[in-house]
Motif scaffolding. Structure first.
Motif, PDB file in Angstrom:
ATOM      1  N   SER A  21       0.835  -1.202   0.000  1.00 20.90           N
ATOM      2  CA  SER A  21       0.000   0.000   0.000  1.00 20.90           C
ATOM      3  C   SER A  21       0.869   1.252   0.000  1.00 20.90           C
ATOM      4  O   SER A  21       2.079   1.197   0.209  1.00 20.90           O
ATOM      5  N   ARG A  22       0.240   2.397  -0.199  1.00 24.05           N
ATOM      6  CA  ARG A  22       0.964   3.665  -0.171  1.00 24.05           C
ATOM      7  C   ARG A  22       1.157   4.163   1.258  1.00 24.05           C
ATOM      8  O   ARG A  22       2.101   4.907   1.540  1.00 24.05           O
ATOM      9  N   ALA A  23       0.256   3.783   2.148  1.00 29.13           N
ATOM     10  CA  ALA A  23       0.331   4.236   3.533  1.00 29.13           C
ATOM     11  C   ALA A  23       0.060   3.069   4.461  1.00 29.13           C
ATOM     12  O   ALA A  23      -0.657   2.123   4.111  1.00 29.13           O
ATOM     13  N   ALA A  24       0.636   3.126   5.649  1.00 29.47           N
ATOM     14  CA  ALA A  24       0.408   2.077   6.642  1.00 29.47           C
ATOM     15  C   ALA A  24       0.616   2.642   8.039  1.00 29.47           C
ATOM     16  O   ALA A  24       1.385   3.589   8.237  1.00 29.47           O
ATOM     17  N   VAL A  25      -0.093   2.046   8.991  1.00 24.13           N
ATOM     18  CA  VAL A  25       0.123   2.332  10.406  1.00 24.13           C
ATOM     19  C   VAL A  25       0.445   1.012  11.092  1.00 24.13           C
ATOM     20  O   VAL A  25      -0.230   0.002  10.868  1.00 24.13           O
ATOM     21  N   ARG A 112      -3.545  -0.713   6.584  1.00 24.01           N
ATOM     22  CA  ARG A 112      -3.016  -0.381   5.255  1.00 24.01           C
ATOM     23  C   ARG A 112      -4.079   0.275   4.383  1.00 24.01           C
ATOM     24  O   ARG A 112      -5.256  -0.060   4.469  1.00 24.01           O
ATOM     25  N   SER A 113      -3.654   1.177   3.522  1.00 24.79           N
ATOM     26  CA  SER A 113      -4.565   1.805   2.563  1.00 24.79           C
ATOM     27  C   SER A 113      -3.751   2.573   1.528  1.00 24.79           C
ATOM     28  O   SER A 113      -2.570   2.850   1.721  1.00 24.79           O
ATOM     29  N   GLU A 114      -4.418   2.928   0.446  1.00 26.24           N
ATOM     30  CA  GLU A 114      -3.830   3.832  -0.533  1.00 26.24           C
ATOM     31  C   GLU A 114      -3.939   5.283  -0.090  1.00 26.24           C
ATOM     32  O   GLU A 114      -3.364   6.169  -0.709  1.00 26.24           O
TER      33      GLU A 114
END
Length: 318
Positions: A21-25, A112-114
């Motif tokens: 993904s482009r973003a994650a925590v 996770r997400s874009e």
């Protein structure tokens, strides 16, 4: 060899095999000591799917997901009669020069997400529901860096399995039928000394990593020279069979604070594979020949969890 046909299994895994993904925590928490705290945490994670849907409907193309990992201590406190066969605490790995520390963690949330706003909103709502039942012990916001590179400048995750091999490498199968579709996951936060790393020549960096920097081509190890990071992370068993894991590492950093790092997260069907990788890195193979990347990247956390299938996760609150 594992021969299951994962495409026919009725078990619904969590989104372990979701694409990069482009973003994650990466959120790690401990649960309070009271029975009420454990009960609240158990209830919240059992309904994590509802929370993901509540946030993710805003943009279905952003593919919001959240994997929940449960540590050995939390598993016992949840009162489960059975436990995953290989679930255990992360053991400190002490090498001749560097150490992989073991740090607390009862629950892992891998979001996770874009879109970074969706990962933020899900984390916010999740922590609101958990309230004072938990304490946050580690929180990292990861991001995709250029063409899936780490902050050392190399493409990360090249050796990940693909196709049907992805599920075979990351999801528990018939060897532990009560927990089929689950996955063992190890997380570590590494901080980089980019000044020291940048002082090396590109050729020196490539020999340490085992790949070319510009075009990501695998390099052969030089006879008589210490093994590269790539070679030390190639695990074969006594029968010569190679065992893979699924990595979803992400860079993170705060330039104003001088913090630059990689958050390692490895999913595996068999926990011993990741444990062997870490022994090779920190102790060496042969012993003493540790991974030279550790001279520039310091592990500051280390925790192990089990990511159960959605069926098992939802049943926790029965």
């Amino acid at each position: 060899m594992h021969e299951e046909s994962w495409d026919r299994t009725p078990i619904e895994p969590q989104s372990v095999n979701a694409p990069l993904s482009r973003a994650a925590v990466f959120l790690v928490v401990t649960i309070g000591d009271s029975p009420e705290a454990a009960a609240r945490a158990r209830s919240v994670i059992a309904d994590i799917g509802g929370l993901v849907r509540a946030v993710g409907f805003r943009d279905l193309d952003a593919h919001l997901s959240c994997n929940v990992g449960i540590g050995a201590r939390a598993w016992e406190r949840f009162g489960q009669q059975e436990r995953p066969a290989q679930l255990r605490e992360f053991f400190e790995v002490r090498g001749p020069v560097h150490t992989a520390p073991s740090t607390p963690g009862d629950l892992l949330f891998h979001i996770r997400s874009e879109r970074g706003d969706l990962t933020f909103e899900l984390e916010r709502l999740l922590l609101d529901k958990l309230g004072d039942a938990v304490t946050v012990v580690d929180e990292v916001q990861g991001f995709r860096y250029f063409d899936a590179r780490d902050l050392l400048g190399f493409v990360d995750g090249t050796e990940n399995p693909t196709g049907a091999a992805m599920a075979r490498s990351s999801l528990v199968g018939e060897e532990d039928p009560a927990f089929a579709g689950g996955s063992y996951v190890v997380v570590q936060k590494y901080l980089h000394d980019l000044t020291a790393w940048s002082a090396l020549s590109t050729e020196q960096q490539e020999r340490i990593i085992g790949r070319t920097k510009a075009d990501n081509v695998e390099l052969d190890d030089v006879p008589g020279e210490r093994k590269s990071h790539k070679a030390l992370n190639t695990i074969t068993d006594a029968n010569g069979v190679e065992h893979d894991i699924l990595r979803d590492n992400m860079p993170f950093g705060r330039p104003g604070a001088g913090e630059f790092g990689t958050y390692f997260i490895g999913y595996a069907r068999e926990l011993w594979v990741i444990e062997q990788m870490l022994r090779h890195m920190f102790v060496g193979d042969p012993i003493g020949s540790y991974d030279r990347i550790l001279d520039f990247s310091t592990a500051v956390t280390g925790s192990t969890f089990f990511v159960p299938s959605n069926d098992v996760l939802e049943a926790l609150d029965d």
